[in-house]
Design a protein around this motif. Structure first.
Motif, PDB file in Angstrom:
ATOM      1  N   LEU A   5      38.773  32.163  35.751  1.00 60.34           N
ATOM      2  CA  LEU A   5      39.439  32.113  34.464  1.00 60.34           C
ATOM      3  C   LEU A   5      39.909  33.416  34.422  1.00 60.34           C
ATOM      4  O   LEU A   5      39.728  34.571  34.809  1.00 60.34           O
ATOM      5  CB  LEU A   5      38.120  31.580  33.478  1.00 60.34           C
ATOM      6  CG  LEU A   5      37.445  30.575  33.587  1.00 60.34           C
ATOM      7  CD1 LEU A   5      36.187  30.754  32.580  1.00 60.34           C
ATOM      8  CD2 LEU A   5      38.355  29.446  33.397  1.00 60.34           C
ATOM      9  N   VAL A  18      41.357  29.533  27.280  1.00 57.45           N
ATOM     10  CA  VAL A  18      41.215  30.251  28.616  1.00 57.45           C
ATOM     11  C   VAL A  18      41.801  29.616  29.585  1.00 57.45           C
ATOM     12  O   VAL A  18      41.566  28.259  29.803  1.00 57.45           O
ATOM     13  CB  VAL A  18      39.948  30.522  29.145  1.00 57.45           C
ATOM     14  CG1 VAL A  18      39.821  31.446  30.328  1.00 57.45           C
ATOM     15  CG2 VAL A  18      38.907  31.136  27.878  1.00 57.45           C
ATOM     16  N   GLY A  20      42.668  28.287  33.347  1.00 58.58           N
ATOM     17  CA  GLY A  20      41.940  28.534  34.760  1.00 58.58           C
ATOM     18  C   GLY A  20      42.748  28.592  35.806  1.00 58.58           C
ATOM     19  O   GLY A  20      43.559  27.306  36.229  1.00 58.58           O
TER      20      GLY A  20
END
Length: 189
Positions: A5, A18, A20
């Protein structure tokens, strides 16, 4: 398996978005929830998300371009632009409301030279109508994240990526450049 992340932003509805890096997915954390949820898997290399409002976020993908994502449904729509406007190579993306129409401010370290560009959004927010280069220089090294403050973008230049190999090891005889903070006015020229 970890998604590695990385880049994140917070929406006005208190959702934490967020990116990845390894799994290629965009995740979110909603207030009152215990864990991250997958928002969308439609990305190869998602970067810094730019929230528009409580339910809409723009997510740049380093190789695919810029998507408009509905945080409620996860629906992804890719922005369109004329062929001469590059929407790839973006590492940082920020939404600007300044009275001349909404624009996305993009830090592109995947262009030569690296640059900061203002991407004017169509009124419906689904396409880019024009691009204005605000700064472009090999001296930027690999520019990356920033923040909009008082009508300018403050961002990190020479982020240090050139000092590491793809496996994260230090390179032999790294370049002499050092990270620095740059600023660029965001007014259209």
């Amino acid at each position: 398996r970890s998604d590695a992340l990385g880049d994140l932003a917070v929406t006005s509805a208190r959702r934490v978005l967020v990116a990845g890096a390894l799994g290629g997915g965009q995740r979110q954390h909603r207030a009152g929830r215990a864990a991250l949820e997958r928002l969308s898997a439609a990305f190869d290399s998602p970067q810094t998300p730019a929230p528009r409002d409580a339910t809409t976020v723009y997510v740049p993908d380093y190789s695919l371009g810029i998507a408009r994502v509905d945080t409620g449904t996860g629906a992804v729509t890719w922005l369109t632009a004329s062929p001469e406007i590059a929407l790839s190579g973006i590492d940082g993306l920020y939404l600007l409301h300044d009275g001349t129409g909404d624009a996305l401010i993009a830090v592109q370290n995947g262009t030569h030279p690296p640059r900061v560009v203002r991407l004017a959004l169509a009124p419906d927010g689904r396409s880019i109508t024009s691009a204005t280069v605000l700064a472009a220089s090999p001296d930027l090294g690999e520019p990356t994240h920033g923040a909009i403050v008082n009508g300018q973008l403050l961002f990190l230049a020479n982020s240090g990526w050139s000092r590491f190999s793809d496996d994260g090891a230090l390179v032999k005889d790294p370049p002499a450049d050092a990270p620095s903070l740059w600023s660029v006015p965001l007014t259209a020229r």
